[in-house]
Design a protein around this motif. Structure first.
Motif, mmCIF file in Angstrom:
data_model
loop_
_atom_site.group_PDB
_atom_site.id
_atom_site.type_symbol
_atom_site.label_atom_id
_atom_site.label_comp_id
_atom_site.label_asym_id
_atom_site.label_seq_id
_atom_site.Cartn_x
_atom_site.Cartn_y
_atom_site.Cartn_z
ATOM 1 N N LYS A 1 0.825 -1.209 0.000
ATOM 2 C CA LYS A 1 0.000 0.000 0.000
ATOM 3 C C LYS A 1 0.857 1.255 0.000
ATOM 4 N N LEU A 2 1.968 1.220 0.705
ATOM 5 C CA LEU A 2 2.832 2.395 0.792
ATOM 6 C C LEU A 2 3.653 2.618 -0.470
ATOM 7 N N SER A 3 3.928 1.542 -1.209
ATOM 8 C CA SER A 3 4.770 1.679 -2.395
ATOM 9 C C SER A 3 3.966 2.016 -3.646
ATOM 10 N N ARG A 4 2.641 2.048 -3.548
ATOM 11 C CA ARG A 4 1.819 2.411 -4.692
ATOM 12 C C ARG A 4 1.997 3.880 -5.046
ATOM 13 N N ARG A 5 1.822 4.176 -6.328
ATOM 14 C CA ARG A 5 1.907 5.578 -6.758
ATOM 15 C C ARG A 5 0.742 6.363 -6.190
ATOM 16 N N ARG A 6 0.996 7.580 -5.875
ATOM 17 C CA ARG A 6 -0.040 8.463 -5.343
ATOM 18 C C ARG A 6 -0.411 9.475 -6.431
ATOM 19 N N TYR A 7 -1.696 9.686 -6.579
ATOM 20 C CA TYR A 7 -2.203 10.640 -7.566
ATOM 21 C C TYR A 7 -2.975 11.725 -6.844
ATOM 22 N N LYS A 8 -3.054 12.880 -7.471
ATOM 23 C CA LYS A 8 -3.826 13.946 -6.836
ATOM 24 C C LYS A 8 -5.299 13.534 -6.809
ATOM 25 N N PRO A 9 -5.997 13.914 -5.766
ATOM 26 C CA PRO A 9 -7.399 13.508 -5.629
ATOM 27 C C PRO A 9 -8.265 14.061 -6.756
ATOM 28 N N SER A 10 -9.213 13.260 -7.182
ATOM 29 C CA SER A 10 -10.156 13.691 -8.206
ATOM 30 C C SER A 10 -11.530 13.130 -7.855
ATOM 31 N N PRO A 11 -12.568 13.691 -8.449
ATOM 32 C CA PRO A 11 -13.905 13.163 -8.161
ATOM 33 C C PRO A 11 -14.152 11.786 -8.768
ATOM 34 N N TYR A 12 -13.214 11.285 -9.565
ATOM 35 C CA TYR A 12 -13.399 10.002 -10.249
ATOM 36 C C TYR A 12 -12.514 8.898 -9.675
ATOM 37 N N ASP A 13 -11.957 9.094 -8.501
ATOM 38 C CA ASP A 13 -11.012 8.130 -7.945
ATOM 39 C C ASP A 13 -11.611 6.745 -7.751
ATOM 40 N N ASP A 14 -12.902 6.666 -7.420
ATOM 41 C CA ASP A 14 -13.514 5.353 -7.250
ATOM 42 C C ASP A 14 -13.526 4.572 -8.559
ATOM 43 N N LEU A 15 -13.701 5.255 -9.668
ATOM 44 C CA LEU A 15 -13.675 4.594 -10.978
ATOM 45 C C LEU A 15 -12.244 4.331 -11.438
#
Length: 128
Positions: free
Chosen positions: A36-50
């Protein structure tokens, strides 16, 4: 007189067993959390669940940019609602298989891709 249970059990084996159990619990927790910690992080968006359905969001955004360039009337909110409805009861693989079986395909720079996948990629492009 008989020995009490306290004198029959020595402290060192009990303490070493407890320390070993604690070390095993810590190692298990680390093994569970590192992916979980090594996954890439993306800026939050309203479509993150998709967008969580996409294994490679950066390359999906590249495809999505091409999709948006070919259809300038792309509406992200309407597409997101349609995707939420179609993915509510099925996995991404199931919906993509249904797209293939029913011939719902989009052409993107000469590539034929399932519509659900191109729509997800377009949302990834809008989110980045």
């Amino acid at each position: 007189m008989t020995q009490s249970w306290k004198s029959a059990i020595s402290r060192r084996p009990v303490l070493s067993g407890l320390i070993a159990a604690l070390g095993l619990a810590i190692a298990g927790g680390i093994a569970f959390e590192v992916p979980k910690l090594s996954r890439r992080r993306y800026k939050p968006s309203p479509y993150d669940d998709l967008l969580a359905n996409l294994p490679d969001r950066e390359n999906a955004a590249r495809i999505g940019a091409a999709v948006i360039a070919e259809s300038p009337a792309f509406d992200a909110n309407q597409t997101a609602r349609a995707l939420v409805n179609s993915l509510a009861d099925n996995s991404l693989a199931g919906v993509v298989s249904a797209d293939l079986a029913q011939g719902r395909m989009d052409e993107v720079h000469g590539w034929l891709l399932p519509q659900t996948l191109t729509q997800l990629c377009a949302l990834a492009a809008k989110a980045s």
